[in-house]
Design an enzyme around this catalytic site. Structure first.
Site, short mmCIF file in Angstrom:
data_model
loop_
_atom_site.label_atom_id
_atom_site.label_comp_id
_atom_site.label_asym_id
_atom_site.label_seq_id
_atom_site.Cartn_x
_atom_site.Cartn_y
_atom_site.Cartn_z
N HIS A 159 -2.56 -0.93 -11.56
CA HIS A 159 -3.38 -0.49 -10.42
C HIS A 159 -4.65 -1.31 -10.42
CE1 HIS A 159 -5.62 2.20 -7.76
NE2 HIS A 159 -4.44 2.68 -7.40
N ASP B 112 2.72 6.24 -7.68
CA ASP B 112 3.99 5.94 -7.02
C ASP B 112 5.18 5.92 -7.96
OD1 ASP B 112 3.07 5.64 -4.43
OD2 ASP B 112 2.27 3.67 -4.89
N HIS C 64 0.85 -1.19 0.00
CA HIS C 64 0.00 0.00 0.00
C HIS C 64 0.89 1.25 0.00
CE1 HIS C 64 -3.32 2.55 0.54
NE2 HIS C 64 -3.70 2.26 1.77
#
Ligand code: ACO
Length: 443
Positions: free
Chosen positions: A308, A364, A269
């Site tokens: 994702h 990210d 996460h």
């Protein structure tokens, strides 16, 4: 027959059921319980490990269309907020549902800043951590400890108490995060400076040395603020689900937030941006990119920062972060990892492996490169994620507490263990047949 219904025929009994379809595509799982083979049958239930296709709440906070790459807070596109808003205003929007007017914004900012200090005993608590303690572990522990400093927070059905704890948490998170960082570096803690902006003060508490007044670089201050906006909420992700689930027991919001921080601590996460930076450092040079892509396609490694669960298109936050990187590098000097990242993205986006699987860069992919350029050690990355996400967690918690449909979260299970068996005294019990570990491990 109404068209917004689902007809189910149970082939075991031949019975037919009409299940209403709500909100365009939702059926209530509890209605499956009426589908039984006999009166004492439990009834049907759905099995959905990891909630991949189960809505746990109705929410008015964040909208995501993963196919189209859309993210909106309370209806406002993330791109417009990143361009025009600031983190505190966005936090207000998430929590209250509307953007504030000038007067309300000023009051909100004042109210948050009134709560930036922490009790001196929190500092002493921090001192108790080992010199090499992970800052996210320290954050998790101290947020949990805050519940003992504010027993009034247990009044979760009192709107005034909820407002107060919300301000306290948003106000104190940067202070706790900065103290954790200073503890790790063996540096004295820096008290909040409320003349500075929310992010400017955070930078001051992190990086101030002997100067009388810290002056944050405006480009870095703004970049961090935009990153805070982008990370403020993302609907029912793992940590938000933890916040709602733990909060559904009616525990105080500090304890529920500690649970959310714990969820964010996990590498799947809040830790993916660290994995990206480590991967880029290991790749080391643009020349190795084709070889890496080959390994990814052969299933030998993952391309961190790609793919994702929800976005099957470019993550809209990744686009903004990529642009932001250049602004930050103007000040900090270029992080050479960006060239490797851009080349990876360029090659991946024209490769059928990635295109057919709809694998695009996620938020990210670039955020860690910026944080590294700004001087943050990798262990601080999840902490930088937690600071803004607390406004999302609190917005979701406030919504959950007031939702008459919500109850204590308590999923069902499908029991697949032993049937009934009877206790045998230990001296008459044989060695367990299917336990393979040696006796020493059992001890
Ligand atoms: N690199 C290479 N292949 C990938 C990647 C990747 N990063 N992500 C998915 N795939 C492949 C899978 O191997 C699978 O291929 P297959 O159909 O041949 O088996 C296919 O794409 C579908 O992937 P799933 O794992 O089913 O997708 P899921 O939705 O379960 O996983 C996840 C999403 C966990 C984010 C995944 O894409 C991943 O591991 N990415 C790398 C880690 C990462 O960047 N995580 C950050 C997420 S953003 C956040 O948490 C803030």
């Amino acid at each position: 027959m109404a068209s917004n219904t689902l007809t189910i025929i149970d082939n075991r009994t031949g019975k037919r059921y009409e299940i209403p379809i709500e909100e365009g595509n939702v059926i209530r799982a509890s209605l499956l319980r009426q589908i039984k083979t006999s009166e004492d049958d439990f009834g049907l239930m759905s099995y959905d490990p990891a909630f991949t296709n189960t809505a746990s709440c109705k929410s008015k906070i964040t909208y995501i269309d993963g196919e189209k790459g859309i993210l909106r807070y309370r209806g406002y596109p993330i791109e417009e907020l990143a361009e025009n808003s600031n983190y505190l205003e966005t936090a207000y929007l998430l929590i209250k549902g509307e953007l504030p007017d000038i007067e309300r914004y000023k009051a909100w900012e004042h109210n948050i800043k009134t709560h930036t200090m922490v009790h001196e005993n929190i500092k002493r608590l921090m001192d108790g951590f080992r010199y090499d303690a992970h800052p996210m572990g320290m954050l998790l522990g101290t947020i949990g400890a805050l519940s003992t400093f504010y027993p009034d927070a247990a009044n979760i059905f009192d709107p005034e108490s909820r407002r107060l704890q919300t301000r306290r948490l948003i106000g104190k998170l940067p202070t706790l995060a900065a103290y954790a960082y200073r503890h790790m570096r063996g540096l004295p803690y820096v008290y909040p400076d409320n003349d500075l902006s929310y992010t400017g003060n955070f930078l001051s508490m992190l990086f101030k040395m002997t100067e009388v007044k810290y002056k944050p670089n405006p480009v870095l201050e703004r970049a961090l603020d935009v990153l805070f906006i982008l990370h403020a909420d993302h609907e029912q992700n793992c940590s938000t689900n933890a916040m709602r689930s733990v909060g559904s027991s009616h525990v105080d919001p500090y304890s529920a937030t500690a649970a959310a921080v714990a969820a964010l601590y996990g590498p799947l996460h809040g830790g993916a941006n660290e994995a990206v930076v480590r991967m880029l450092m290991e790749i080391g040079s643009i020349k190795r990119v084709p070889e890496i892509i080959k390994q990814v396609k052969a299933g030998e490694r993952l391309l961190y920062g790609f793919g994702h669960r929800v976005y099957k298109n470019y993550d809209p936050r990744a686009k903004i972060v990529r642009r932001l990187a250049n602004e930050v590098f103007e000040v900090t000097g270029k992080n050479p990892l960006i060239d490797i990242a851009l080349e990876l993205e360029r090659i991946a986006l024209q490769d059928d492996y990635f295109v057919s699987r709809k694998l695009y860069p996620n938020v990210d992919f670039y955020s860690g490169i910026i944080y590294q350029a700004m001087g943050f050690p990798m262990v601080m990355f999840p902490v930088l994620f937690a600071i803004p996400r607390v406004s999302g967690w609190l917005a979701q918690w406030n919504e959950m507490v007031q939702d008459p449909e919500q109850k204590i979260a308590r999923p069902r299970q499908v029991y697949i263990g032993e049937g009934l068996r009877h206790y045998v005294p230990i001296e008459r019990r044989p060695a367990p047949a299917h336990l393979e570990e040696p006796v020493s491990e059992a001890i």
